[in-house]
Design a protein around this motif. Structure first.
Motif, PDB file in Angstrom:
ATOM      1  N   PRO A   1       5.609  12.405 -12.235  1.00 60.71           N
ATOM      2  CA  PRO A   1       5.294  11.495 -11.129  1.00 60.71           C
ATOM      3  C   PRO A   1       6.538  10.774 -10.631  1.00 60.71           C
ATOM      4  O   PRO A   1       7.410  10.394 -11.413  1.00 60.71           O
ATOM      5  N   ASP A   2       6.629  10.588  -9.314  1.00 62.89           N
ATOM      6  CA  ASP A   2       7.780   9.895  -8.750  1.00 62.89           C
ATOM      7  C   ASP A   2       7.541   8.392  -8.740  1.00 62.89           C
ATOM      8  O   ASP A   2       6.520   7.896  -9.218  1.00 62.89           O
ATOM      9  N   LEU A   3       8.502   7.649  -8.172  1.00 64.77           N
ATOM     10  CA  LEU A   3       8.434   6.190  -8.173  1.00 64.77           C
ATOM     11  C   LEU A   3       7.213   5.684  -7.421  1.00 64.77           C
ATOM     12  O   LEU A   3       6.538   4.750  -7.868  1.00 64.77           O
ATOM     13  N   PHE A   4       6.909   6.296  -6.269  1.00 66.57           N
ATOM     14  CA  PHE A   4       5.767   5.852  -5.473  1.00 66.57           C
ATOM     15  C   PHE A   4       4.458   6.054  -6.237  1.00 66.57           C
ATOM     16  O   PHE A   4       3.526   5.247  -6.121  1.00 66.57           O
ATOM     17  N   THR A   5       4.391   7.142  -7.005  1.00 70.74           N
ATOM     18  CA  THR A   5       3.184   7.392  -7.801  1.00 70.74           C
ATOM     19  C   THR A   5       3.001   6.301  -8.847  1.00 70.74           C
ATOM     20  O   THR A   5       1.883   5.815  -9.071  1.00 70.74           O
ATOM     21  N   TRP A   6       4.100   5.889  -9.481  1.00 74.25           N
ATOM     22  CA  TRP A   6       4.013   4.829 -10.479  1.00 74.25           C
ATOM     23  C   TRP A   6       3.606   3.504  -9.849  1.00 74.25           C
ATOM     24  O   TRP A   6       2.771   2.773 -10.398  1.00 74.25           O
ATOM     25  N   ILE A   7       4.186   3.190  -8.686  1.00 73.11           N
ATOM     26  CA  ILE A   7       3.833   1.940  -8.000  1.00 73.11           C
ATOM     27  C   ILE A   7       2.366   1.940  -7.603  1.00 73.11           C
ATOM     28  O   ILE A   7       1.636   0.955  -7.828  1.00 73.11           O
ATOM     29  N   GLY A   8       1.907   3.032  -7.009  1.00 69.08           N
ATOM     30  CA  GLY A   8       0.501   3.137  -6.627  1.00 69.08           C
ATOM     31  C   GLY A   8      -0.420   3.072  -7.828  1.00 69.08           C
ATOM     32  O   GLY A   8      -1.481   2.424  -7.778  1.00 69.08           O
ATOM     33  N   ALA A   9      -0.033   3.735  -8.913  1.00 63.33           N
ATOM     34  CA  ALA A   9      -0.854   3.726 -10.125  1.00 63.33           C
ATOM     35  C   ALA A   9      -0.982   2.315 -10.692  1.00 63.33           C
ATOM     36  O   ALA A   9      -2.043   1.915 -11.178  1.00 63.33           O
ATOM     37  N   ILE A  10       0.115   1.564 -10.638  1.00 63.65           N
ATOM     38  CA  ILE A  10       0.079   0.177 -11.128  1.00 63.65           C
ATOM     39  C   ILE A  10      -0.886  -0.655 -10.299  1.00 63.65           C
ATOM     40  O   ILE A  10      -1.667  -1.459 -10.833  1.00 63.65           O
ATOM     41  N   LEU A  11      -0.847  -0.482  -8.965  1.00 65.36           N
ATOM     42  CA  LEU A  11      -1.769  -1.224  -8.096  1.00 65.36           C
ATOM     43  C   LEU A  11      -3.223  -0.854  -8.380  1.00 65.36           C
ATOM     44  O   LEU A  11      -4.104  -1.720  -8.408  1.00 65.36           O
ATOM     45  N   VAL A  12      -3.480   0.441  -8.581  1.00 68.20           N
ATOM     46  CA  VAL A  12      -4.837   0.886  -8.904  1.00 68.20           C
ATOM     47  C   VAL A  12      -5.285   0.267 -10.228  1.00 68.20           C
ATOM     48  O   VAL A  12      -6.415  -0.232 -10.351  1.00 68.20           O
ATOM     49  N   PHE A  13      -4.397   0.302 -11.219  1.00 62.59           N
ATOM     50  CA  PHE A  13      -4.728  -0.253 -12.524  1.00 62.59           C
ATOM     51  C   PHE A  13      -4.996  -1.750 -12.423  1.00 62.59           C
ATOM     52  O   PHE A  13      -5.931  -2.271 -13.039  1.00 62.59           O
ATOM     53  N   VAL A  14      -4.181  -2.450 -11.646  1.00 63.93           N
ATOM     54  CA  VAL A  14      -4.360  -3.897 -11.479  1.00 63.93           C
ATOM     55  C   VAL A  14      -5.695  -4.194 -10.798  1.00 63.93           C
ATOM     56  O   VAL A  14      -6.401  -5.142 -11.178  1.00 63.93           O
ATOM     57  N   SER A  15      -6.065  -3.393  -9.797  1.00 67.65           N
ATOM     58  CA  SER A  15      -7.329  -3.618  -9.091  1.00 67.65           C
ATOM     59  C   SER A  15      -8.514  -3.473 -10.039  1.00 67.65           C
ATOM     60  O   SER A  15      -9.462  -4.270  -9.997  1.00 67.65           O
TER      61      SER A  15
END
Length: 201
Positions: A163-177
């Motif tokens: 996974p690239d950087l954007f995938t990690w950032i998006g995944a973190i937001l999903v996890f936080v939600s």
């Protein structure tokens, strides 16, 4: 186009408020929007051409949202297995003509993968149907975005796709939600429990 498919959770929440009279709290709305933003960051959709494919995805999302609402209605009286039996029966009935028309003899590997997909799909729908019985749709839908996280993880483990950087950032937001709504619902349950306990004078 794939990003459009993730409009389904939002449509489900809207339909649940209209038809199921569920309450949509601010924290649930925030979690849903945050999860969708995380999904968009992962998928990073560009400017897509409005063609028949886009309309088909939109129609698919609307139909799937309607199925979820119907399943929620049925979960009040029927078990998860009963609902799954109805789903498989109707899907088999309506897709049989297409299967016959486009039929080609599968090889042994395709049969194995189909059997494996059937087992995993059955477990998936049993879990989903049980979740509709136990919780409001507005609570469940933000969790739906986590499939992108698991898909990215499996993609790395099976295909070696990092996974690239954007995938990690998006995944973190999903996890936080999901974390926000989970914490909030647990807090509400504890608050309800406290108020229901008789107080000693």
């Amino acid at each position: 186009i794939k990003a459009i498919g993730f409009l389904s959770p939002i449509l489900v929440v809207i339909l649940s408020v209209i038809f199921l009279k569920e309450r949509i709290y601010l924290i649930r709305t925030f979690s849903l929007i945050l999860g969708f933003i995380g999904t968009l960051i992962i998928l990073r959709p560009g400017i897509i051409e409005i063609n028949i494919g886009v309309y088909m995805v939109l129609l698919s999302g609307l139909l799937w949202s309607s199925v979820i609402i119907i399943t929620k209605f049925m979960s009040k009286t029927d078990s998860a297995m009963t609902i799954l039996t109805y789903q498989y029966t109707f899907v088999s009935f309506f897709t049989m003509p297409l299967a016959i028309y486009f039929w080609s003899n599968p090889n042994y590997l395709s049969i194995f993968y189909s059997f494996l997909a059937a087992i995993v799909g059955t477990i998936l729908h049993l879990c989903i149907n049980n979740s509709y019985k136990l919780a409001d749709l507005s609570i469940i839908q933000p969790v739906w975005f986590t499939q992108l996280i698991f898909a990215s993880m499996l993609g790395f483990l099976i295909f070696g796709t990092l996974p690239d950087l954007f995938t990690w950032i998006g995944a973190i937001l999903v996890f936080v939600s999901v974390l926000i709504i989970t914490y909030r619902e647990n807090y509400l349950k504890k608050d309800i429990a406290k108020t229901s306990i008789p107080q000693k004078n």
